[in-house]
Design an enzyme around this catalytic site. Structure first.
Site, PDB file in Angstrom:
ATOM      1  N   GLY A  72      -1.664 -13.595 -30.952  1.00 11.01           N
ATOM      2  CA  GLY A  72      -0.549 -13.248 -31.827  1.00 11.01           C
ATOM      3  C   GLY A  72      -0.717 -11.871 -32.456  1.00 11.01           C
ATOM      4  N   SER A  73      -1.923 -11.540 -32.858  1.00 12.98           N
ATOM      5  CA  SER A  73      -2.149 -10.252 -33.517  1.00 12.98           C
ATOM      6  C   SER A  73      -1.852  -9.099 -32.567  1.00 12.98           C
ATOM      7  CB  SER A  73      -3.591 -10.139 -34.021  1.00 12.98           C
ATOM      8  OG  SER A  73      -3.848 -11.153 -34.966  1.00 12.98           O
ATOM      9  N   ALA A 201      -1.557 -18.998 -28.311  1.00  9.33           N
ATOM     10  CA  ALA A 201      -1.880 -20.322 -27.757  1.00  9.33           C
ATOM     11  C   ALA A 201      -2.635 -21.227 -28.731  1.00  9.33           C
ATOM     12  CB  ALA A 201      -2.703 -20.163 -26.471  1.00  9.33           C
ATOM     13  N   HIS A 202      -3.499 -20.634 -29.560  1.00 11.66           N
ATOM     14  CA  HIS A 202      -4.427 -21.510 -30.310  1.00 11.66           C
ATOM     15  C   HIS A 202      -3.781 -22.238 -31.483  1.00 11.66           C
ATOM     16  CE1 HIS A 202      -5.632 -19.183 -34.015  1.00 11.66           C
ATOM     17  NE2 HIS A 202      -5.137 -18.180 -33.324  1.00 11.66           N
ATOM     18  N   THR A 238      -7.926  -6.882 -16.911  1.00 14.50           N
ATOM     19  CA  THR A 238      -7.936  -8.052 -16.023  1.00 14.50           C
ATOM     20  C   THR A 238      -7.445  -9.266 -16.804  1.00 14.50           C
ATOM     21  OG1 THR A 238      -9.751  -7.104 -14.779  1.00 14.50           O
ATOM     22  CG2 THR A 238      -9.405  -9.489 -14.554  1.00 14.50           C
ATOM     23  N   CYS A 326      -7.065 -16.041 -43.177  1.00 14.94           N
ATOM     24  CA  CYS A 326      -7.539 -14.664 -43.241  1.00 14.94           C
ATOM     25  C   CYS A 326      -7.919 -14.277 -44.658  1.00 14.94           C
ATOM     26  CB  CYS A 326      -6.464 -13.719 -42.743  1.00 14.94           C
ATOM     27  SG  CYS A 326      -5.383 -14.448 -41.538  1.00 14.94           S
TER      28      CYS A 326
HETATM   29  C1  LIG Z   1      -2.178 -17.093 -36.482  1.00 10.24           C
HETATM   30  C2  LIG Z   1      -1.058 -16.157 -36.709  1.00 10.24           C
HETATM   31  C3  LIG Z   1      -1.062 -14.857 -36.165  1.00 10.24           C
HETATM   32  C4  LIG Z   1      -2.231 -14.309 -35.409  1.00 10.24           C
HETATM   33  O1  LIG Z   1      -2.395 -14.898 -34.164  1.00 10.24           O
HETATM   34  P1  LIG Z   1      -3.807 -14.787 -33.414  1.00 10.24           P
HETATM   35  O2  LIG Z   1      -3.571 -15.387 -32.075  1.00 10.24           O
HETATM   36  O3  LIG Z   1      -4.782 -15.551 -34.247  1.00 10.24           O
HETATM   37  O4  LIG Z   1      -4.131 -13.325 -33.341  1.00 10.24           O
HETATM   38  C5  LIG Z   1       0.037 -14.057 -36.382  1.00 10.24           C
HETATM   39  N1  LIG Z   1       1.087 -14.501 -37.081  1.00 10.24           N
HETATM   40  C6  LIG Z   1       1.132 -15.733 -37.616  1.00 10.24           C
HETATM   41  C7  LIG Z   1       2.351 -16.174 -38.354  1.00 10.24           C
HETATM   42  C8  LIG Z   1       0.063 -16.600 -37.452  1.00 10.24           C
HETATM   43  O5  LIG Z   1       0.104 -17.813 -37.994  1.00 10.24           O
END
Ligand SMILES: *Cc1c(COP(=O)(O)O)cnc(C)c1O
Length: 393
Positions: A72-73, A201-202, A238, A326
């Protein structure tokens, strides 16, 4: 083993058995590089393309609009920096909100250091942005609106369709961080006029370190990661084949029986909330009562510290969060809780319990029992509570 209760599903989730099983062959037997032309490479390539289809399907997107990232980041960074750099001749103004995830906020702050201007929209006491304020913030220089779909701390769901409409009417690119919304809310990028969407995904019972960015067909943005020609020349490196396979399976499963799954989680959430509200005074629900993610519970408990509640819960084998993962460990109260107007003292006493598919009614009842004991005990030790039991209920 001691009973362990996990109620921090907004921080991360356990990889589902079905997801793990799907991933395992790509760690060992199917180790080919998707860019290689021989059979082993093509096995990996086929798996990556299958996952791309699985992701596209749930968003009502085209396969070629999905790009895999490291989470996500990265997706947030790519969307925001990529659009800003590509459009800097057109304008230098970006609109976001004060309650975004740090992956968005810190990216915007970085761009401010490089000549961009950012408007951080206020939110109301529930965490909702005001659409009139959004419209008023738009200038001839606005190139991007980036507003999260649902908040990770307080669970508030923004009016994404309306924001998409405003962006479209004004010919401005619209990005949404949907990391928390994915797997809980049905999303249609076309109907909602979403140009860019981040997911991970996590948070949906898939592996860590893999995500995707939806990029609407025809939208141009600069690359974030330069290098090889992977992801059709737009994201080098990759491919994380096993991770991508896991993401594809996880997102597919997340949208199977979605209504049924949400119904169960909402039942547990409401039970948790009702019991907390019945048994404790001087508390405040953070976020909106209905425009809320199914699994999110967030309360402030006056007179005590969220960190102390967390530590006591941990001793009872219960995992929760005092805000966002965080910010744990830092002493500043969460920017989200301050933005919804909580005074520092009350923001410090906040606790997030986030429910997922593995939680049970028995766990909810056990957690409430322990939580009530802990809050009562901490308050009895608190001079603040003993001196002035006069706060608002
Ligand atoms: C967890 C989260 C992210 C970051 O995602 P990662 O895969 O951990 O880098 C970004 N935005 C929101 C709203 C999240 O909850």
């Amino acid at each position: 083993m001691r009973k362990y209760i996990y109620m921090d599903n907004a921080a991360t989730t356990k990889v589902r058995k079905e997801v793990l099983d799907e991933m395992l062959p790509y760690f060992s037997d199917n180790y080919g590089n998707p860019s290689s032309i021989y059979e082993l490479g093509s096995t990996s390539r086929v798996a990556v393309e299958k996952a791309r289809e699985q992701v596209a399907k749930v968003l009502n997107a085209e396969k070629n609009e999905i790009f895999f990232t490291a989470g996500g980041s990265e997706s947030d960074n790519w969307a925001i920096k990529g659009v800003a750099l590509r459009n800097k001749e057109k304008g230098n103004h970006i609109i976001t909100s004060k309650i975004e995830h740090h992956a968005v906020l810190h990216t915007c702050q970085y761009l401010e250091k490089h000549g961009f201007e950012v408007t951080y929209l206020d939110v109301d006491e529930y965490g909702l942005i005001d659409l009139e304020e959004l419209k008023a913030a738009i200038t001839d220089n606005t190139i991007l609106i980036t507003i999260m779909y649902a908040n990770n701390e307080i669970g508030t769901i923004q009016p994404i369709e309306e924001i998409g409409k405003i962006a479209k009417e004004n010919n401005i690119i619209f990005h949404t961080d949907a990391v928390q919304a994915i797997g809980s809310i049905k999303i249609d990028v076309k109907a909602m006029n979403i140009d860019l969407l981040s997911l991970s995904a996590h948070k949906i019972y898939g592996p860590k370190g893999v995500g995707a960015l939806y990029i609407k067909k025809g939208l141009r943005l600069d690359n974030l990661i330069e290098g090889g020609a992977q992801e059709r020349n737009r994201r080098a490196g990759t491919e994380n084949v096993q991770g991508i396979v896991g993401l594809g399976k996880a997102i597919e499963l997340a949208y199977e029986n979605l209504d049924e799954k949400n119904e169960k989680i909402i039942y547990l959430r409401d039970r948790l909330m009702n019991k907390i509200e019945e048994n404790l005074d001087y508390i405040r629900l953070n976020g909106h009562r209905t425009k809320r993610l199914p699994g999110n519970v967030n309360y402030s408990f006056e007179f005590i510290e969220g960190e102390s509640i967390l530590l006591s819960l941990d001793m009872e084998g219960i995992a929760a969060s005092s805000g966002s993962a965080c910010t744990s460990g830092s002493l500043d109260p969460s920017h989200v809780l301050l933005a919804i107007g909580l005074p520092h003292g009350i923001a410090h006493g906040s606790l997030r319990l986030s429910l997922g598919i593995y939680n049970t009614e028995e766990e909810v009842d056990y957690v409430v029992g322990k939580l009530v004991e802990i809050v009562d005990r901490l308050r009895n030790m608190s001079p603040l509570f003993n001196e002035r039991k006069t706060g608002v209920k």
